[in-house]
Structure formats: C-alpha cells, structure tokens
Write an enzyme that holds these catalytic residues in place. Structure first.
Site, PDB file in Angstrom:
ATOM      1  N   ASP A  82     -16.436   9.032   4.816  1.00 58.33           N
ATOM      2  CA  ASP A  82     -17.200   9.736   3.770  1.00 58.33           C
ATOM      3  C   ASP A  82     -18.238   8.820   3.131  1.00 58.33           C
ATOM      4  OD1 ASP A  82     -16.064  12.234   4.006  1.00 58.33           O
ATOM      5  OD2 ASP A  82     -14.401  11.754   2.671  1.00 58.33           O
ATOM      6  N   LYS A  85     -15.376   0.227   7.320  1.00 55.31           N
ATOM      7  CA  LYS A  85     -14.201  -0.242   6.576  1.00 55.31           C
ATOM      8  C   LYS A  85     -13.214   0.885   6.412  1.00 55.31           C
ATOM      9  CE  LYS A  85     -13.378   1.356   3.170  1.00 55.31           C
ATOM     10  NZ  LYS A  85     -13.167   2.164   1.948  1.00 55.31           N
ATOM     11  N   THR A  86     -11.992   0.714   6.693  1.00 52.88           N
ATOM     12  CA  THR A  86     -10.904   1.577   6.228  1.00 52.88           C
ATOM     13  C   THR A  86      -9.602   1.142   6.897  1.00 52.88           C
ATOM     14  OG1 THR A  86      -9.929   3.776   6.087  1.00 52.88           O
ATOM     15  CG2 THR A  86     -11.433   3.453   7.904  1.00 52.88           C
ATOM     16  N   ARG A 128     -15.603   6.053  -5.282  1.00 51.78           N
ATOM     17  CA  ARG A 128     -15.728   7.098  -4.263  1.00 51.78           C
ATOM     18  C   ARG A 128     -16.852   8.091  -4.561  1.00 51.78           C
ATOM     19  NH1 ARG A 128     -11.863   6.971  -0.504  1.00 51.78           N
ATOM     20  NH2 ARG A 128      -9.821   6.123  -1.010  1.00 51.78           N
ATOM     21  N   ASP A 137      -7.328   3.030   7.461  1.00 48.91           N
ATOM     22  CA  ASP A 137      -6.842   4.165   8.253  1.00 48.91           C
ATOM     23  C   ASP A 137      -7.112   4.012   9.747  1.00 48.91           C
ATOM     24  OD1 ASP A 137      -6.341   5.017   5.714  1.00 48.91           O
ATOM     25  OD2 ASP A 137      -7.531   6.843   5.824  1.00 48.91           O
ATOM     26  N   GLY A 144     -11.570   3.293  -0.570  1.00 45.27           N
ATOM     27  CA  GLY A 144     -10.330   2.542  -0.779  1.00 45.27           C
ATOM     28  C   GLY A 144     -10.452   1.081  -0.360  1.00 45.27           C
ATOM     29  N   GLU A 165       1.053   9.583   6.399  1.00 42.46           N
ATOM     30  CA  GLU A 165       0.626  10.266   5.171  1.00 42.46           C
ATOM     31  C   GLU A 165      -0.113  11.577   5.470  1.00 42.46           C
ATOM     32  OE1 GLU A 165      -1.447   8.004   1.729  1.00 42.46           O
ATOM     33  OE2 GLU A 165      -3.052   8.705   3.018  1.00 42.46           O
ATOM     34  N   LYS A 197      24.303   2.306   6.312  1.00 43.10           N
ATOM     35  CA  LYS A 197      24.678   3.475   5.510  1.00 43.10           C
ATOM     36  C   LYS A 197      23.511   4.342   5.058  1.00 43.10           C
ATOM     37  CE  LYS A 197      25.042   0.817   1.216  1.00 43.10           C
ATOM     38  NZ  LYS A 197      25.865   0.374   0.133  1.00 43.10           N
ATOM     39  N   TYR A 198      22.272   3.911   5.301  1.00 43.58           N
ATOM     40  CA  TYR A 198      21.143   4.707   4.805  1.00 43.58           C
ATOM     41  C   TYR A 198      20.172   5.087   5.914  1.00 43.58           C
ATOM     42  CZ  TYR A 198      22.342   3.011   0.112  1.00 43.58           C
ATOM     43  OH  TYR A 198      22.980   2.721  -1.055  1.00 43.58           O
TER      44      TYR A 198
END
Ligand code: FBP
Length: 543
Positions: free
Chosen positions: A177, A203-204, A146, A206, A82, A312, A243-244
């Site tokens: 990975d 790199k990521t 990937r 995440d 990614g 996620e 309101k939300y």
C-alpha cells in the site's frame, strides 16, 4: 536512543554491511533497459491513472562509465507502514552512497511517515545522527505512518515541500500500500513538471511484496527467524511438559509466507496455510475438524500436547469470512456505522453473528487508512481453540485432555536487530535507490536479486512500480494497488512443507533454530529456507 548501550548494540553499531560487487564503485554504474513493461492486471485503467510512468522498462545495473552527473544530491526519505528490521540500514545505505557520489550531498528524513511529507515535517540526517542507528532495529530515527496520499491537497503539499527542499529524489520505504503512494507521487510530480524522482524500496515482514525482480522484501528474514526461535522454544517446552497445545498466530496481514517459513524451520504438528484453505474452499468447520483429527490421533498415541501455527491472514482466506469482509467493505464505504450489519446478506449475517462480539466490532470499525481490516487485532487462535474444543467434546472415542494456550507473535518480530541478511540487503537497497535517483528514474522500485548466492554476486536494478499494479475495490471504489504475492502452492517451499507435514503431525520432529546469530558466519549467514528453496528451484529450471 537510550543512554546506555548493550554490548550487542555496541557491536552492531560497528558492523559494516558488505556491498555486492556491482555496487562497489557507485560512480561507475550504467543502466541497461529491458523491453516495455505491462501490469499485473487492468492495463487500460492503469494507463489512464499513470499516463506518464506506465509501461517503462525494467533496468539492470552494469559496471562501467556512467552518463549521470556527479553533482551533490539532495534526497528525502520516508518510512511507511509497519516496522521491519533493516529500515535504518536503507537510510544509512542511502547516506553512504550519496556521500560517495559527492561529499556535499544532503539527506532529509520526513518524520512520522507519509503524513510528514504532507505536513512538511523533516530533519536533516547527518553522519553524527546516523552513527547511532547503524544496524539498529525499529524505525525510531524518523518514525513511520500509514497515511494514504490521494487528495489533490495532499499531492500539492508534497510537491511544495520537495520543491522547497530542491530534492533530486524522494525515497519511500514501504510495503504494497505504501508503494502505491510512490507510484502516485511519481506520476503527479512528472505530470506537473516537478524534477524530483520518486523511488520505492520493498519493505515488509509479510514477505508478500515480491516477484521475479524482488525476491523478498527486507524484514522478512529477521521476523521469520525471531518467530522461529520463539516457536522452537515453545515446542521444547511443550515436549518437556507434555500437557499443553499451543495455538500460535503469526503476523502477516494476508499471505502465509511467514507461517510457511516458520513451519519449515520448526516442524510444528499443524500449520494452516491461508492460500491452501482458499484453494480447497475450507470452511471454519472443516478447519476445526482437521485440527481435531490430528489432536485425537495424537491423543490415542498418548500425546496430549502439540504446536499449531496459524497465519494472521487466515481469516481472509476462509470463504465465508471473505464474503463477509467483502460485503462489509462495500457497506462501510457508504456508511461507517455499526448498523450496516443489518444490511448483510443472509449468509454473511449468519457468519457475522457466529463471531464473538469483540471480533464483530473489529470487523466493523477497526480499519487502517488504506481500508484494510486490522487482522493483527483479531484473535483467530481463540476462535479456533473454542471451535476445536467443541469438536473434540462431540467425539465419543476421544478420551484425551485438551488444554490449549494461545499466543500471538507479531510486533516482537518487526523491530529486533536486523539479521546479517537484512542488514546487508537493506543497505544494498539504499545504495540502489541512490543510483536510480541519480540516473533520473522515477516511479521505480529498487531491485536486488540473486539473493541465494553470496553477497558479492547479488545483482541490482529497478522495476517500474506500475508493472506490479492492478485495480482493486477499496473503500467502495476501484483503486490502483500493488498486487501482493501469495504463497505459491506449486512452489518449492510449499512442496517441501506438504511432503513432511503428515510426519510432523503425528510423530514429534520439532526443530529448534535458536536466536538470530551474528557470528559465527556459518550460522549467522544462513538464508531463510524460502529463499534457499526458491533459489535452488530457479537454478534447476535454468539448466
Ligand atoms: P506493512 O505491510 O506496512 O509492512 O505492515 C505489515 C504488518 O506488520 C502486518 O503483518 C500486520 O498485520 C500489520 O502490519 C499491523 O499493523 P499495525 O502496525 O498498524 O498494527
């Protein structure tokens, strides 16, 4: 690249990332070695897979006369997985360092990710070409992919192209990975007498590719800051409109580092941390009840609005989902059809059929080449809103109005302009990769540490990738993988969050970080709170 550049693009193209002192004279660096290393687990099996590269020492850079020769270098580079802000900076860092070592050095970019190596698709990366990509987000210079490199044919094709190009080094910029590919290629080249050294760069977005020698992967800083700006904006809107409820899912396939950092930055009412859910073995039912409790308490205080952050990767930490995914992985490895659902255990079947049909389909068919479920496609926020609504309807004492909106912040955090931190860090990683290749290291990952200190004081070196590995079942068979780093529930960032969250749940303490700044320095150069808190904890431990 588009024809017309925005003023900020123009400004960032001219930004020169500062280099740490240790990398200031690239031709005068020598390496010191630590002791032999082991692995994250399954040592014997890994020794079998990596007989030539396993157990090598970690190395540190020191300034002084280097034994390495300074002939023109030839390096190939590939972007894997990614997008993460800073990828182009690693490449310009490689290019600039190679030029400093010898002006006749040449850099080649493999196009479209690891499959570009196998398919022998490459371009030469020149000063003129790179001039358009300095400090730019995205991976569009050479693209990414990937593909998993595993078959004999793929390995042979890779060796053919690196030998054809007569490469001294192949640099793979990737996550967990993707860097398994780095280790596999390094071992394959070495055992077949190929001289090309293979180096990985962490790199990521995440933030889960880390250990004591990799304090963070590049891309995390920019992504966390981008999401935090957006969460802050939504919090302000919620606080204005009153309101939300906003249920916001944040990218990060497994670990909840992004969600935790964004919580520390923005102080939402509820943040779920997947690792805590797993530690407490919380079911979906319990999670929904806890959210409903907070919503009911707030409602009794006249507050029918709020912010809920959902990592996620949550779905993979909930015990019943974890069991379901494990069984599906096993069954799908034998037979990739929808009918495998009939072969699930009773408990897993119950979980499976509780899920909406679209999610059932994703779990069955939507996998990446490494066998991972594509969690970025699974709308956990929708599931939770639905479950919480049901819980609230069952409460006789709840008189509030539950109006929920769902959001997913994912791709928008991966390709923005790299923050000053990511631009500088990634550029330094590119420099480090050149030193490792030039020093004859292979199967190593670049390491730049001491990141909570000023750039000048950053340290550099490399660690053998096998040190990060263990065996894991993938597509039904035991495979070497890099162990990812989950949120440490004993660590300082989680402790800070846990000490504040009750207050944030009921009172309103939203914090509004605003957009990534490039100036003034006092704002632009602030580190993520994760790095600051982990850095402080390290200093406290060492005194
Ligand atoms: P990497 O591990 O390759 O850096 O990618 C991480 C990630 O951004 C996750 O956060 C997300 O789940 C996944 O990629 C999305 O993948 P894709 O870009 O293939 O949709």
């Amino acid at each position: 690249m588009g024809e017309e550049r925005s003023p900020l693009e123009q400004d960032r193209l001219n930004f020169q990332p500062p280099l740490p002192q240790i990398l200031s004279d690239i031709s005068n660096i020598y390496l010191t070695e630590g002791g032999p290393t082991s692995a994250a687990g399954d040592v014997e099996m890994l020794q079998g897979h990596f007989p030539n590269t396993f157990g090598r020492p970690a190395v540190n850079f020191e300034q002084g006369a280097s034994a390495a020769s300074h002939h023109p270098l030839r390096i190939g580079v590939v972007l894997s997985g990614g997008q993460a802000a800073g990828g182009h900076n690693v490449i310009t860092g490689l290019y600039d360092a190679m030029q400093k070592l010898h002006p006749d050095s040449q850099l080649f970019g493999f196009v479209g990710g690891p499959s570009g190596i196998v398919e022998k698709k490459y371009v030469q990366l020149t000063q003129e070409l790179l001039a358009n990509y300095r400090n730019m987000g995205g991976f569009d210079l050479i693209g990414s992919g990937r593909a998993k490199i595993e078959t004999d044919q793929q390995l042979t094709a890779c060796m053919e192209i690196v030998q054809f190009l007569n490469l001294d080094g192949l640099v793979n910029i990737g996550g967990d990975d993707s860097n398994t590919n780095t280790a596999v290629l390094a071992e394959h080249f070495l055992s077949n007498g190929c001289q090309t050294k293979v180096i990985g760069v962490p790199k990521t977005i995440d933030g889960d590719l880390k250990n004591h020698k990799i304090e963070i992967s590049f891309g995390f800083d920019t992504a966390a800051k981008t999401y935090s700006e957006m969460i802050g904006n939504i919090a302000r809107d919620a606080f204005s409109a009153k309101k939300y409820y906003h249920f916001i899912r944040l990218m990060g396939r497994s670990a909840s580092h992004i969600a935790l950092e964004c919580a520390l930055q923005t102080h939402p009412n509820i943040t779920l941390i997947g690792e805590e859910v797993a530690a407490k073995k919380m079911t979906f039912e319990q999670i929904s009840n806890e959210i409903a409790d907070v919503i009911a308490t707030r409602s009794a205080a006249g507050k029918d609005y709020g912010i809920v952050l959902i990592p996620e990767g949550l779905i993979g930490f909930v015990p019943e989902m974890k069991q379901l995914m494990k069984e599906l992985n096993f069954l799908l490895a034998k037979e990739a059809t929808e009918s495998v659902a009939n072969q699930l255990s009773r408990a897993a079947k119950t979980t499976f059929y509780f899920l909406p049909e679209a999610i059932q389909k994703q779990l069955l068919l939507d996998r990446d080449p490494h066998g991972n479920v594509q969690v970025s496609h699974i709308e956990t926020e929708r599931l939770l809103i639905h479950a919480v609504k049901e819980k609230l309807q069952q409460r006789v004492d709840y008189k509030g109005k539950f109006r929920a909106l769902k959001h997913f912040f994912g791709y928008e955090g991966r390709s923005g302009f790299p923050s000053n931190f990511d631009a500088t860090y990634a550029y330094a990683l590119g420099n480090v990769a050149v030193v490792l290749v030039n020093s004859g290291m292979t199967g190593y990952m670049t390491s730049v540490t001491n990141l909570a200190q000023p750039v000048q004081e950053w340290e550099a070196g490399g660690i053998p990738i096998t040190m990060l590995m263990k065996m894991e079942e993938r597509k039904g068979r035991l495979t070497p993988v890099i162990q990812i780093s989950l949120v440490d529930l004993e660590g300082e960032p989680f402790a800070r969050f846990a000490s504040q969250r009750e207050k944030w749940a009921i009172e309103d303490h939203y914090r509004y970080p605003g957009p990534i700044q490039f100036s003034p320095e006092s704002i632009a150069d602030q580190l993520t709170l994760t790095l600051q808190l982990e850095g402080q904890a390290k200093v406290t431990k060492s005194v």
